[in-house]
Design a protein around this motif. Structure first.
Motif, PDB file in Angstrom:
ATOM      1  N   LEU A 156       0.708  -1.294   0.020  1.00 38.61           N
ATOM      2  CA  LEU A 156       0.157  -0.041   0.055  1.00 38.61           C
ATOM      3  C   LEU A 156       0.919   1.389  -0.048  1.00 38.61           C
ATOM      4  O   LEU A 156       0.315   2.370  -0.162  1.00 38.61           O
ATOM      5  CB  LEU A 156      -0.825  -0.002   1.272  1.00 38.61           C
ATOM      6  N   LYS A 157       2.085   1.178   0.126  1.00 34.80           N
ATOM      7  CA  LYS A 157       3.145   2.112   0.171  1.00 34.80           C
ATOM      8  C   LYS A 157       2.678   3.162   1.598  1.00 34.80           C
ATOM      9  O   LYS A 157       2.487   4.188   1.388  1.00 34.80           O
ATOM     10  CB  LYS A 157       3.158   2.967  -1.137  1.00 34.80           C
ATOM     11  N   GLN A 158       2.504   2.536   2.610  1.00 29.72           N
ATOM     12  CA  GLN A 158       2.161   3.285   3.873  1.00 29.72           C
ATOM     13  C   GLN A 158       3.366   3.852   4.604  1.00 29.72           C
ATOM     14  O   GLN A 158       4.473   3.377   4.489  1.00 29.72           O
ATOM     15  CB  GLN A 158       1.588   2.334   4.903  1.00 29.72           C
ATOM     16  N   ASN A 159       3.348   4.844   5.122  1.00 31.63           N
ATOM     17  CA  ASN A 159       4.405   5.725   5.694  1.00 31.63           C
ATOM     18  C   ASN A 159       4.882   5.067   7.186  1.00 31.63           C
ATOM     19  O   ASN A 159       4.491   5.534   8.209  1.00 31.63           O
ATOM     20  CB  ASN A 159       3.897   7.131   5.873  1.00 31.63           C
ATOM     21  N   LEU A 160       5.108   3.761   6.956  1.00 28.28           N
ATOM     22  CA  LEU A 160       5.355   3.001   8.368  1.00 28.28           C
ATOM     23  C   LEU A 160       6.816   2.321   8.389  1.00 28.28           C
ATOM     24  O   LEU A 160       7.531   2.122   7.182  1.00 28.28           O
ATOM     25  CB  LEU A 160       4.350   1.850   8.420  1.00 28.28           C
ATOM     26  N   ILE A 161       7.224   2.063   9.387  1.00 30.15           N
ATOM     27  CA  ILE A 161       8.714   1.853   9.865  1.00 30.15           C
ATOM     28  C   ILE A 161       8.273   0.740  11.056  1.00 30.15           C
ATOM     29  O   ILE A 161       7.770   0.867  11.885  1.00 30.15           O
ATOM     30  CB  ILE A 161       9.611   2.658  10.493  1.00 30.15           C
TER      31      ILE A 161
END
Length: 549
Positions: free
Chosen positions: A52-57
């Motif tokens: 989803l190309k989420q802004n997650l690490i």
């Protein structure tokens, strides 16, 4: 050249940044940083976040010896091996920094797993097993879920405080910090110190997922021990008491997380209700919603099975399923010497070994089980697999007893090495996925989701995610529940009989006498399990309900 991971560009709709802390991640067979369901769930979350190309690490721990390697003694019973792991695909970030444990500095090194390696969100793994530390400090990151209490507390500090400091070293300030279970709780105290000792500032940033639907399973310890070990990230014990987190001189990790977070979630609809009921009498807790666990279909589903499903080609579906059963049965023969029949109905029970999951429930009425499995004309085969905690001697005893009690049955097998690779073989090669937890102790469970993706029919106690999916006789089968107020022995007796009833009177006749209806049920389950129980839906809900909400 300084370390950077800016090449990963999140999609615009996921502009809010988040960091996901988990003690275990099941990413790939080659990376031994997990034990069971919690890791499988976290691994799928990281894969769907990438898709989803989420802004997650993702932030976890690099376990030197993994969980453990499961093997056999000479008498075929379980043996626990610890083998050091090395990973050429992890990148040394160059970051080495101090955290405090027992009021002494411990060095932490951070490694990076790039998104393109396994198709995950950017991930970092922390280790203390480096030459800069003394031996005791090095052992903190040796064994996942170390049996020693002080080691486990140190591991929580490593994950929580170490992960928080790493993000500061990276000059990254996530808008949301997500604790997957209470293991990383020291992060909350690290954030409290960082943000001017303001509880509202922590609550604004912290969200929490609980996975444990019973009070006894939620970790808690005496605050004197935790204070001695610097669990509170430099915060004085009087300050911790002032925050209202200490009861009877003990700290419950889950309750503390619920009081320091903005929002929390259970991991199924049933678990959401159970969690709210469990904690409702405690002042100061945050709202608890539910986000049902899910698994990543891209990783788990067999492409040929799904191509046949899409083409509505039942013959191709049957042929591929038979081929997948043969692949599983090669492993059965390799481990046990038993030759299984790819045309026979094959039942699998496979997950982490724990007493409440009742691996032996199907054997409870043993004579009846034996008669059912010895009948000619409608052959039935049974496989068990799973890893007990290495110090859970009751679970290890149960594993060994399964081997001993079924050794004389050529159509039964107990396999070792239950990791991602074997899990996939079992889900793709089974006809029936058996799930027998003691209600309501299964918060969610996810193995049945990936089984259904691969043309395996769920036969389950209606616990966890199952009530949200299974319609008896249409896309799976339910084992009737005993009265919850009856003694445990009585419930085992009733539910074991109900399990055999469903097998003998419904599932086995359907498989052999009504194959067209059986395969219709299989296809219904395959179509309905996705996208509802694909982790793309789950990752999306975390953003909508927890990160943005």
């Amino acid at each position: 050249m300084p370390f950077t991971f800016d090449a990963y560009q999140p999609a615009a709709e996921y502009s809010r940044s988040a960091a996901y802390f988990s003690m275990e991640f099941a990413i790939d067979q080659a990376l031994k940083t997990y034990s069971g369901g919690l890791g499988f769930l976290a691994g799928s979350h990281m894969r769907s976040a990438y898709e989803l190309k989420q802004n997650l690490i993702g932030i976890g721990i690099l376990w030197t010896y993994g969980y453990y390697d499961q093997a056999r003694q000479q008498d075929e019973t379980l043996r626990v091996d610890y083998v050091q792991k090395h990973y050429s695909f992890l990148q040394d970030t160059g970051f080495v920094f101090d955290i405090s444990i027992h009021s002494a500095p411990v060095k932490v090194r951070a490694y990076y797993l790039a998104p393109e390696v396994f198709g995950t969100a950017p991930m970092f793994f922390l280790t203390t097993d480096i030459p800069e530390n003394d031996y005791l400090s090095r052992t903190i990151s040796h064994h996942l879920y170390d049996a020693d209490l002080a080691a486990r507390v140190a591991q929580s500090i490593l994950l929580g405080v170490g992960g928080g400091k790493l993000l500061d070293e990276l000059n990254r300030t996530p808008e949301v910090y997500h604790l997957n279970e209470g293991h990383g709780l020291p992060l909350a105290f690290y954030l409290y110190n960082k943000h001017g000792k303001s509880l509202p500032a922590v609550q604004e940033r912290l969200v929490f997922t609980t996975h444990t639907p019973e009070l006894a399973g939620n970790e808690e310890h005496g605050v004197k021990l935790l204070d001695d070990m610097t669990f509170f990230a430099g915060l004085g014990l009087d300050e911790v008491r002032h925050l209202g987190l200490v009861e009877n001189e003990r700290l419950n990790y889950t309750l503390a997380a619920l009081r320091m977070s903005r929002k929390a979630n259970g991991v199924s609809a049933v678990h959401g209700r159970v969690a709210n009921d469990m904690w409702k009498n405690n002042a100061g807790i945050c709202p608890i919603v539910h986000i049902t666990n899910a698994q990543n279909g891209t990783y788990w589903r067999d492409k040929q099975l799904h191509a046949a499903l899409e083409a509505k080609d039942v013959d191709a579906l049957k042929a591929r399923k038979r081929q997948l059963k043969q692949e599983l049965f090669k492993e059965v023969a390799n481990q046990t010497g038993n030759l299984f029949d790819p045309d026979a109905l094959t039942i699998v029970w496979a997950r982490r070994f724990a007493g409440y999951k009742r691996a032996n429930l199907v054997l409870h009425h043993f004579q009846r089980f034996e008669e059912l499995f010895k009948r000619s004309g409608r052959p039935v085969q049974m496989i068990w697999a799973g890893k007990p905690y290495p110090k859970d001697y009751a679970a290890i005893g149960l594993f060994n007893e399964l081997i001993k009690s079924t050794r004389h049955l050529k159509n039964c097998a107990v396999l070792t090495g239950y990791e991602l690779g074997l899990s996939a073989l079992l889900k793709k090669g089974s006809d029936v996925w058996l799930n027998t937890p003691r209600f309501p102790r299964e918060a969610s469970g996810t193995s049945g989701m990936t089984a259904a993706m691969n043309a395996s029919v769920n036969l389950s106690i209606p616990d966890g995610w199952i009530p949200e999916f299974v319609r008896h006789g249409e896309n799976g089968f339910l084992i009737p529940l005993a009265n919850i107020n009856e003694p445990e022995a009585h419930k085992d007796d009733v539910e074991a009989a109900g399990l055999l009833d469903v097998l003998e009177n419904e599932l086995i006749p359907l498989y052999y006498d009504e194959p067209a209806n059986y395969w219709q049920l299989v296809q219904t389950a395959m179509r309905e399990v996705e996208p509802t129980f694909d982790s793309g839906r789950m990752a999306q809900e975390y953003y909508e309900l927890m990160y943005n909400g």
